[in-house]
Enzyme design. Structure first.
Site, PDB file in Angstrom:
ATOM      1  N   MET A  56      53.594   2.529  39.353  1.00  0.00           N
ATOM      2  CA  MET A  56      52.226   2.930  38.965  1.00  0.00           C
ATOM      3  C   MET A  56      51.543   1.872  38.122  1.00  0.00           C
ATOM      4  O   MET A  56      50.793   2.180  37.202  1.00  0.00           O
ATOM      5  CB  MET A  56      52.285   4.261  38.169  1.00  0.00           C
ATOM      6  CG  MET A  56      52.947   5.376  38.942  1.00  0.00           C
ATOM      7  SD  MET A  56      53.306   6.826  37.937  1.00  0.00           S
ATOM      8  CE  MET A  56      54.836   6.377  37.132  1.00  0.00           C
TER       9      MET A  56
ATOM     10  N   ASP B 154      52.934  15.194  49.086  1.00  0.00           N
ATOM     11  CA  ASP B 154      52.153  14.321  48.213  1.00  0.00           C
ATOM     12  C   ASP B 154      51.402  13.254  48.992  1.00  0.00           C
ATOM     13  O   ASP B 154      51.669  13.021  50.150  1.00  0.00           O
ATOM     14  CB  ASP B 154      53.115  13.572  47.273  1.00  0.00           C
ATOM     15  CG  ASP B 154      53.477  14.425  46.085  1.00  0.00           C
ATOM     16  OD1 ASP B 154      52.871  15.487  45.936  1.00  0.00           O
ATOM     17  OD2 ASP B 154      54.365  14.002  45.321  1.00  0.00           O
TER      18      ASP B 154
ATOM     19  N   LYS C 232      47.770  13.956  44.462  1.00  0.00           N
ATOM     20  CA  LYS C 232      46.799  13.608  43.430  1.00  0.00           C
ATOM     21  C   LYS C 232      46.309  12.215  43.746  1.00  0.00           C
ATOM     22  O   LYS C 232      47.051  11.375  44.230  1.00  0.00           O
ATOM     23  CB  LYS C 232      47.465  13.583  42.052  1.00  0.00           C
ATOM     24  CG  LYS C 232      47.981  14.940  41.640  1.00  0.00           C
ATOM     25  CD  LYS C 232      49.039  14.780  40.567  1.00  0.00           C
ATOM     26  CE  LYS C 232      50.126  15.816  40.763  1.00  0.00           C
ATOM     27  NZ  LYS C 232      51.379  15.414  40.171  1.00  0.00           N
TER      28      LYS C 232
HETATM   29  N1  SAH Z   1      59.190   9.341  43.007  1.00  0.00           N
HETATM   30  C1  SAH Z   1      58.681   8.082  43.453  1.00  0.00           C
HETATM   31  C2  SAH Z   1      57.752   7.455  42.462  1.00  0.00           C
HETATM   32  C3  SAH Z   1      56.492   8.208  42.230  1.00  0.00           C
HETATM   33  S1  SAH Z   1      55.413   7.378  41.140  1.00  0.00           S
HETATM   34  C4  SAH Z   1      59.838   7.148  43.790  1.00  0.00           C
HETATM   35  O1  SAH Z   1      60.993   7.451  43.467  1.00  0.00           O
HETATM   36  O2  SAH Z   1      59.579   6.109  44.394  1.00  0.00           O
HETATM   37  C5  SAH Z   1      54.368   6.556  42.263  1.00  0.00           C
HETATM   38  C6  SAH Z   1      54.621   5.066  42.255  1.00  0.00           C
HETATM   39  O3  SAH Z   1      55.723   4.746  43.071  1.00  0.00           O
HETATM   40  C7  SAH Z   1      53.504   4.261  42.824  1.00  0.00           C
HETATM   41  O4  SAH Z   1      52.481   4.071  41.887  1.00  0.00           O
HETATM   42  C8  SAH Z   1      54.188   2.963  43.144  1.00  0.00           C
HETATM   43  O5  SAH Z   1      54.379   2.194  42.000  1.00  0.00           O
HETATM   44  C9  SAH Z   1      55.550   3.431  43.588  1.00  0.00           C
HETATM   45  N2  SAH Z   1      55.671   3.498  45.053  1.00  0.00           N
HETATM   46  C10 SAH Z   1      55.964   4.564  45.793  1.00  0.00           C
HETATM   47  N3  SAH Z   1      56.028   4.227  47.102  1.00  0.00           N
HETATM   48  C11 SAH Z   1      55.771   2.926  47.181  1.00  0.00           C
HETATM   49  C12 SAH Z   1      55.698   1.978  48.247  1.00  0.00           C
HETATM   50  N4  SAH Z   1      55.909   2.353  49.512  1.00  0.00           N
HETATM   51  N5  SAH Z   1      55.400   0.702  47.952  1.00  0.00           N
HETATM   52  C13 SAH Z   1      55.184   0.314  46.685  1.00  0.00           C
HETATM   53  N6  SAH Z   1      55.247   1.153  45.636  1.00  0.00           N
HETATM   54  C14 SAH Z   1      55.541   2.439  45.878  1.00  0.00           C
END
Ligand code: SAH
Length: 452
Positions: free
Chosen positions: A371, A236, A258
């Protein structure tokens, strides 16, 4: 064994575990040893002062251990043993030993012995810890399984090189993984099928792996191990280059990320691809940011796999909320602030965020919005509208856990402006709640990053 105290006890346990029959000589035995001897048929205690005569009487001993607290006596014991060509170990005195006990990583039937010849026992202990972490806990089960099939494999493949190739596939593929996952029947069945099949083994497997929030050090050992076996990786946008770098060098990398709104590869297309690649016999790694089961649509992907009978495993990862909160110094719960924490999808759907706001404005909880960057204004406005105080602390963490991490600390009224002025970019995480008040004391990572 000459000695009857704590140290003798430890050594006796060790050799007893290896199946030795033991006679111990000492003027006094500790309670544990007496209890152990009462239960054991292979341990005998001889309450007596050691003399050279014992050594002769105890023949044919193969090993003598001297573990009294009298250094001179220990050395004398060792000399007596060597005089009779019996191997000897003097505890903590390698110069007087003909045998030393290495540190052991035990995955029986596989054993790893580590020794510095007495020069650096602490270093040996550190190394042992590293091996313990590195070697899968289930390795012994895999080895035992291989042992049960050895004769059959030998009969099937007469050439050594064929056998080698066969076992390599077993040890680096789904069969090994099933054994590590403690699905021994399944592993055994697959191994049986693999032997029976005349042509090349061709069952692939899919590993749905949480790649964590960015810092590669936050991967699990299991994630790393499977990533290094991959034939194909589908990853991803959220997967950091550092994490992607840890995938096996020869693996094919396919980007299926995406970007907001623009769906590069549709979800059903991804699901389908996973099935196809696996059915072609590949070890497929599906690498997702954070944890695959938290806003990761991991459930949908494995549903399709299950429907097609493709075997898979799910490896949890550190979700953005945990990673970002830790690296920003914001505990998500705290006795004085929050007894619960909500993980919330904060993305806009046709300009709206449809959530149970009334529930979210209750006191003593922490809110974490994933998000939420595009909808940040709406999120803050809705929380205020439903009754949260204007000065409720709110934070936004940009690119958490990476060396580009920035942390914006503000309140519900001001956060959106602060963040827009600073031009923060996805991925970002929004945290709301009074736990944020602790941040100025607890920040520890990347603290020099400018947020003004
Ligand atoms: N499966 C992922 C979430 C996917 S949805 C998890 O468990 O973290 C994607 C969202 O995750 C982003 O829009 C953001 O809000 C958050 N996110 C993922 N990595 C991040 C990071 N390094 N710093 C801040 N937000 C993050």
């Amino acid at each position: 064994m000459i000695g009857g105290g704590e140290i003798a006890l430890r050594k006796i346990r060790l050799v007893a575990e290896a199946g030795a029959s033991i006679t111990a000589v000492a003027i006094e035995f500790c309670a544990e040893l007496r209890a152990m001897a009462a239960e054991s048929e292979t341990l005998q205690l001889l309450e007596d002062r050691y003399s050279q005569a014992h050594m002769h009487n105890l023949q044919p001993a193969v090993l003598v251990i001297a573990a009294t607290n009298d250094r001179e006596l220990n050395r004398a014991v060792s000399a007596d043993a060597q005089g009779l060509n019996i191997l000897s170990n003097v505890v903590d005195d390698p110069d007087y030993s003909t045998v030393i006990f290495p540190s052991i990583v035990d995955r029986s039937p596989i054993q790893i012995a580590i020794s510095s010849g007495g020069d650096a026992p602490v270093l040996v202990r550190l190394l042992r810890t590293q091996f313990e972490a590195l070697v899968p806990a289930g390795l012994g089960k895999l080895a035992a399984l291989a042992g049960r099939f050895r004769t059959r494999v030998k009969a099937k493949f007469s050439h050594g090189s064929d056998r080698k190739a066969f076992w390599e596939e077993v040890f680096y593929g789904p069969i090994a993984e099933q054994a590590y996952a403690n699905n021994l029947q399944r592993a055994e069945q697959l191994l049986g099928e693999k032997i029976a099949a005349t042509e090349r083994f061709s069952t692939g497997e899919v590993y749905l792996i949480g790649g964590g929030p960015g810092d590669p050090d936050l991967l699990t050992f299991k994630a790393l191990r499977l990533m290094q076996q991959a034939d194909i990786v589908l990853y991803d946008r959220l997967i950091s280059p550092e994490v992607l770098n840890l995938v096996r060098r020869d693996a094919t990398r396919i980007y299926v990320g995406k970007t907001a709104g623009d769906h590069a590869v549709s979800q059903s297309n991804i699901n389908q691809k996973l099935v196809e690649y696996a059915q072609q016999g590949n070890r497929v790694v599906r690498l997702k940011g954070g944890d695959p089961f938290i806003f990761g649509r991991g459930g949908e992907e494995i549903e399709t796999l299950a429907e097609h009978g493709v075997s898979f495993q799910v490896v949890p990862g550190i979700t953005a909320a945990s990673g970002c909160a830790s690296y920003a110094g914001i505990p998500l719960t705290h006795r004085d602030h929050a007894q619960s924490v909500h993980f919330i999808a904060g993305h806009l759907r046709s300009g709206q965020i449809d959530l149970n706001w009334r529930e979210l404005v209750q006191s003593n909880q922490t809110l974490v919005f994933y998000m939420g960057l595009n909808g940040m204004e709406t999120i803050c406005a809705k929380l205020l509208e439903h009754g949260l105080a204007a000065d409720t602390p709110a934070a936004l963490i940009e690119k958490g856990t990476t060396d580009q991490q920035r942390v914006f600390i503000s309140d519900l009224t001001d956060l959106p402006k602060r963040v827009r002025d600073a031009g923060a970019k996805a991925p970002t995480l929004i945290i709301v709640g009074t736990v944020i008040a602790l941040q100025h004391k607890l920040a520890w990572f990347n603290v020099d990053a400018k947020t003004d």
